[in-house]
Design a protein around this motif. Sequence first.
Motif, PDB file in Angstrom:
ATOM      1  N   ALA A 232      30.143  32.435  43.595  1.00 23.87           N
ATOM      2  CA  ALA A 232      31.269  32.509  44.332  1.00 23.87           C
ATOM      3  C   ALA A 232      32.467  32.443  43.678  1.00 23.87           C
ATOM      4  CB  ALA A 232      30.992  31.934  45.739  1.00 23.87           C
ATOM      5  N   VAL A 233      33.614  33.136  44.223  1.00 15.52           N
ATOM      6  CA  VAL A 233      34.800  32.965  43.580  1.00 15.52           C
ATOM      7  C   VAL A 233      35.690  32.896  44.962  1.00 15.52           C
ATOM      8  CG1 VAL A 233      36.824  34.062  42.429  1.00 15.52           C
ATOM      9  CG2 VAL A 233      34.354  34.433  41.589  1.00 15.52           C
ATOM     10  N   VAL A 234      36.414  31.687  44.823  1.00  7.71           N
ATOM     11  CA  VAL A 234      37.631  31.284  45.983  1.00  7.71           C
ATOM     12  C   VAL A 234      38.976  31.577  45.337  1.00  7.71           C
ATOM     13  CG1 VAL A 234      38.420  29.692  47.276  1.00  7.71           C
ATOM     14  CG2 VAL A 234      36.264  29.484  47.029  1.00  7.71           C
ATOM     15  N   LEU A 235      39.694  32.549  46.134  1.00  5.30           N
ATOM     16  CA  LEU A 235      41.042  32.841  45.668  1.00  5.30           C
ATOM     17  C   LEU A 235      41.962  32.173  46.492  1.00  5.30           C
ATOM     18  CD1 LEU A 235      40.771  36.815  45.013  1.00  5.30           C
ATOM     19  CD2 LEU A 235      40.215  34.995  43.600  1.00  5.30           C
ATOM     20  N   ALA A 236      42.752  31.280  45.671  1.00  2.00           N
ATOM     21  CA  ALA A 236      43.904  30.298  46.442  1.00  2.00           C
ATOM     22  C   ALA A 236      45.023  30.458  45.736  1.00  2.00           C
ATOM     23  CB  ALA A 236      43.213  28.928  46.631  1.00  2.00           C
ATOM     24  N   CYS A 237      45.457  31.770  45.151  1.00  2.85           N
ATOM     25  CA  CYS A 237      46.961  31.738  44.367  1.00  2.85           C
ATOM     26  C   CYS A 237      48.120  31.755  45.146  1.00  2.85           C
ATOM     27  CB  CYS A 237      46.680  32.989  43.541  1.00  2.85           C
ATOM     28  SG  CYS A 237      45.002  33.261  42.835  1.00  2.85           S
ATOM     29  N   GLY A 238      48.057  31.535  46.385  1.00  9.69           N
ATOM     30  CA  GLY A 238      49.346  31.551  47.147  1.00  9.69           C
ATOM     31  C   GLY A 238      49.937  32.791  47.086  1.00  9.69           C
ATOM     32  N   THR A 239      51.130  32.672  47.758  1.00 10.69           N
ATOM     33  CA  THR A 239      52.254  34.014  47.891  1.00 10.69           C
ATOM     34  C   THR A 239      53.100  33.752  47.007  1.00 10.69           C
ATOM     35  OG1 THR A 239      53.346  35.294  49.429  1.00 10.69           O
ATOM     36  CG2 THR A 239      53.289  33.077  50.026  1.00 10.69           C
ATOM     37  N   GLN A 240      53.271  34.321  46.066  1.00 18.88           N
ATOM     38  CA  GLN A 240      54.236  34.180  44.801  1.00 18.88           C
ATOM     39  C   GLN A 240      55.143  35.304  44.568  1.00 18.88           C
ATOM     40  OE1 GLN A 240      51.893  33.283  41.359  1.00 18.88           O
ATOM     41  NE2 GLN A 240      50.552  31.776  42.671  1.00 18.88           N
ATOM     42  N   GLN A 241      55.362  36.251  45.620  1.00 15.68           N
ATOM     43  CA  GLN A 241      56.171  37.385  45.403  1.00 15.68           C
ATOM     44  C   GLN A 241      57.287  37.117  46.252  1.00 15.68           C
ATOM     45  OE1 GLN A 241      55.543  39.900  43.291  1.00 15.68           O
ATOM     46  NE2 GLN A 241      57.740  40.513  43.655  1.00 15.68           N
ATOM     47  N   LYS A 436      35.801  35.785  53.882  1.00 21.42           N
ATOM     48  CA  LYS A 436      35.102  36.718  52.794  1.00 21.42           C
ATOM     49  C   LYS A 436      36.371  38.008  52.447  1.00 21.42           C
ATOM     50  CE  LYS A 436      30.503  36.143  53.559  1.00 21.42           C
ATOM     51  NZ  LYS A 436      28.927  36.510  53.994  1.00 21.42           N
ATOM     52  N   ALA A 437      36.303  38.414  51.166  1.00 21.47           N
ATOM     53  CA  ALA A 437      37.280  39.411  51.007  1.00 21.47           C
ATOM     54  C   ALA A 437      36.578  40.625  50.841  1.00 21.47           C
ATOM     55  CB  ALA A 437      37.781  39.287  49.510  1.00 21.47           C
ATOM     56  N   SER A 438      37.147  41.748  50.516  1.00 24.23           N
ATOM     57  CA  SER A 438      36.594  43.241  50.583  1.00 24.23           C
ATOM     58  C   SER A 438      35.597  43.477  49.284  1.00 24.23           C
ATOM     59  CB  SER A 438      37.419  44.201  50.597  1.00 24.23           C
ATOM     60  OG  SER A 438      38.275  43.824  49.453  1.00 24.23           O
ATOM     61  N   VAL A 439      35.506  42.736  48.407  1.00 23.77           N
ATOM     62  CA  VAL A 439      34.559  42.618  47.303  1.00 23.77           C
ATOM     63  C   VAL A 439      33.599  41.485  47.489  1.00 23.77           C
ATOM     64  CG1 VAL A 439      34.531  42.089  44.812  1.00 23.77           C
ATOM     65  CG2 VAL A 439      36.500  43.310  45.817  1.00 23.77           C
ATOM     66  N   PRO A 440      32.223  41.848  47.132  1.00 24.31           N
ATOM     67  CA  PRO A 440      31.146  40.591  47.068  1.00 24.31           C
ATOM     68  C   PRO A 440      31.282  39.565  46.379  1.00 24.31           C
ATOM     69  CG  PRO A 440      30.498  43.005  47.063  1.00 24.31           C
ATOM     70  CD  PRO A 440      31.822  43.120  46.718  1.00 24.31           C
ATOM     71  N   LYS A 441      30.914  38.362  46.914  1.00 20.44           N
ATOM     72  CA  LYS A 441      31.106  37.123  46.230  1.00 20.44           C
ATOM     73  C   LYS A 441      32.742  36.441  46.423  1.00 20.44           C
ATOM     74  CE  LYS A 441      29.077  37.324  42.284  1.00 20.44           C
ATOM     75  NZ  LYS A 441      28.360  36.893  41.095  1.00 20.44           N
ATOM     76  N   VAL A 442      33.683  37.154  46.686  1.00 21.09           N
ATOM     77  CA  VAL A 442      34.943  36.702  46.487  1.00 21.09           C
ATOM     78  C   VAL A 442      35.493  36.527  48.016  1.00 21.09           C
ATOM     79  CG1 VAL A 442      37.302  37.320  46.138  1.00 21.09           C
ATOM     80  CG2 VAL A 442      35.491  38.224  44.793  1.00 21.09           C
ATOM     81  N   PHE A 443      36.080  35.138  47.908  1.00 25.17           N
ATOM     82  CA  PHE A 443      36.439  34.672  49.415  1.00 25.17           C
ATOM     83  C   PHE A 443      38.342  34.356  49.179  1.00 25.17           C
ATOM     84  CE2 PHE A 443      32.213  33.614  49.273  1.00 25.17           C
ATOM     85  CZ  PHE A 443      31.831  33.516  50.543  1.00 25.17           C
ATOM     86  N   ALA A 444      38.958  34.183  50.063  1.00 27.43           N
ATOM     87  CA  ALA A 444      40.543  33.917  49.886  1.00 27.43           C
ATOM     88  C   ALA A 444      40.791  33.145  51.016  1.00 27.43           C
ATOM     89  CB  ALA A 444      41.246  35.208  49.947  1.00 27.43           C
ATOM     90  N   CYS A 445      41.781  32.366  50.535  1.00 23.30           N
ATOM     91  CA  CYS A 445      41.921  31.218  51.503  1.00 23.30           C
ATOM     92  C   CYS A 445      43.487  30.834  51.300  1.00 23.30           C
ATOM     93  CB  CYS A 445      41.377  29.977  51.610  1.00 23.30           C
ATOM     94  SG  CYS A 445      41.575  28.905  50.220  1.00 23.30           S
ATOM     95  N   GLY A 446      44.259  30.271  52.193  1.00 22.24           N
ATOM     96  CA  GLY A 446      45.694  29.582  52.085  1.00 22.24           C
ATOM     97  C   GLY A 446      46.751  30.656  52.162  1.00 22.24           C
ATOM     98  N   ASP A 447      47.765  30.583  51.549  1.00 21.83           N
ATOM     99  CA  ASP A 447      48.909  31.347  51.783  1.00 21.83           C
ATOM    100  C   ASP A 447      48.688  32.808  51.242  1.00 21.83           C
ATOM    101  OD1 ASP A 447      50.308  29.249  52.749  1.00 21.83           O
ATOM    102  OD2 ASP A 447      51.888  29.365  51.180  1.00 21.83           O
ATOM    103  N   MET A 448      47.583  32.817  50.271  1.00 21.20           N
ATOM    104  CA  MET A 448      47.198  34.275  49.923  1.00 21.20           C
ATOM    105  C   MET A 448      46.597  34.972  51.065  1.00 21.20           C
ATOM    106  SD  MET A 448      45.093  34.812  46.340  1.00 21.20           S
ATOM    107  CE  MET A 448      45.246  36.441  45.611  1.00 21.20           C
TER     108      MET A 448
END
Length: 480
Positions: A232-241, A436-448
Motif C-alpha cells: 500500500a502507498v499513502v500519499l501525504a505530500c501536502g498542498t504545495q502549489q 482510497k485514491a483512484s489508483v489501486p493500492k494508493v491512499f491519500a490523506c491530509g492537505d493533499m
Amino acid sequence: MDTRVRAFLEIPRQDRTYEPISQRVGHFHEFFIPLSEDKVRSQAARCMACGVPYCHTGCPVNNIIPDWNDLVSAGDWRQALQVLHSTNNFPEFTGRLCPAPCETACTLNLQDNPVTIKTIECAIIDRGWEEGWVYPEIPAHRTGKRVAVVGSGPAGLAAAQQLCRAGHHVVVYERRDRIGGLLRYGIPDFKIEKRHIDRRIAQMQAEGAEFLAKVDVGVSLPAPELIKSHDAVVLACGTQQPRDLTIPGRHLDGIHFAMEYLIQQNRQLSGMYRQGERPLSARDKLVIVIGGGDTGADCIGTANRQGARSIVQLDHNRRPPDREDKGLTWPHWPLKLYTSSSHEEGCSRQWAVEPKRFLGAHGHVTALHCVRVNLTKRSDGSRVVNELPGTGFSIPAELVLLSMGYAHPQHQGLVSALQLELDRRGNVKTSPQDYKASVPKVFACGDMRRGQSLVVWAIREGRECARAVDEALMGESALP
C-alpha cells in the motif's frame, strides 16, 4: 464535596505568557513561559465536565479533554498522558501550533473565559517527555506487509506511526534533506523548535519506521516502481502549489512566495544552508506581506527577528469585528479579529485592500500600488471584489512576501505520474470513508486530500487513513 466542582466559578482563567517583545525578537527560540505545575492543575480544575462536552466538537482529533483535565487537576499526569496519546500522536505539535478550536467550543467561552485546554495539553506532553513516559510502542507481531508513506509532515508521520504500531513495515519518503515536512521547513523555530520533531522521529525509528530523505517520488524514484514494491502507498505530500499574484510587475526582484522565505530561514538556522547560497533577508528593508493568515503572521515574526525597517500586512477582507456574537457562532469557530504574537511584535495591518501593480526601478521592486475594495457575495457563495473609485495608493517596498494560501498539491511529478483523479479544487480525490485514491493500492490523506488546513486536521487524517490501510491489508483493524 470536591472543591474542584466550583473551580470554574472561583478560579480565573490564566494562560501561559510570553517573553517580553524586546527580548524575544532577538532570537528564534520558542518564547512562551509555561505555567507552574500548581497553576496548570488549577486551570485544569476549571473544566466543568459538561454533560455534553462541546470541546469535543471543536477538536478534530477528538481529544478526550474533560478526562485529562480531571486527571491533571488530581495530579495524575501519567494517566493524563495516556488519555491524551489515545487520540493524538503528537500533542507537542498541536499544543504549540493549533489555534485551539476546542477552546472556542468550551462552554466557559460563552463568558470569554474558556479552559486553557491548549496550555494544559502542552504541559502534559512536555511533562511526559521530561519524566521519560514517552517511549517506543513496539508491536508484538509483524504482519509482513510493506507500506510506503510519501511525505513526512504531520499527516504522513501520524499515518506512519499508526501503521508501524499495527505491525506493518513502513517506509517514509521525503523529497527534502530532512524529515518533518512543513513542520521542519515551513514553521518558524520560534513557534516550534525542531527538537520536538527529532525525538518523535527517533521514537518512530525504534518502533520500526524507516525514513528516506532526498527521495522525490515520481521524479528520482518512479511512482510505478514504488507501488510495485509495497502493499500500500499513502500519499501525504501536502498542498504545495501557492496562489500567485498575477499583476503587472510580478517579474521584479524582491517578490517571493512566503514559503520560499520561511524555508530558507529554517534551513539557515538548522545548518542546512549550502555554501554560496544567497540568504533572503528582511534586514533594514521595507516589507509587505500580502495575505492575512497564519503563514503571513509567521513572515511578520521572521522579518521582525531579521531586523526589518517596517512591515505592512495587507488583507483583501474587511476588518473582522473585535468580538464575535456568541449567540450566533458558539460553539463554532467565529469570524473575529485575531492578533498573533507576531502582530504584537510590530506591523501595520491594512484591510479591504487589493494589490493592482508592482512598481520598480533597475529590475527591483520599489512599491506596491493598491486600491480599497468592498467584498460582496453572490447567491452561490462566490465573492465579488468591488473597487472603490479614487482610493488608489502606493506603499514603498523592498521585499514583498506572497502569503495568499495554497491552491492544491503540486501536480507535476507524483500526481501526474500516477494519473490520479482530482477533485474540482485540484486535490487528490478519494472515496469519502476509506481514503482510497483512484489508483489501486494508493491512499491519500491530509492537505493533499482535503486542501489547506490545520496541523490538528493533518494528524486526524493520518490516523484515519492508517486505519483504512490496515483494514484494506488485513481485513480488519484494531487501530483507533
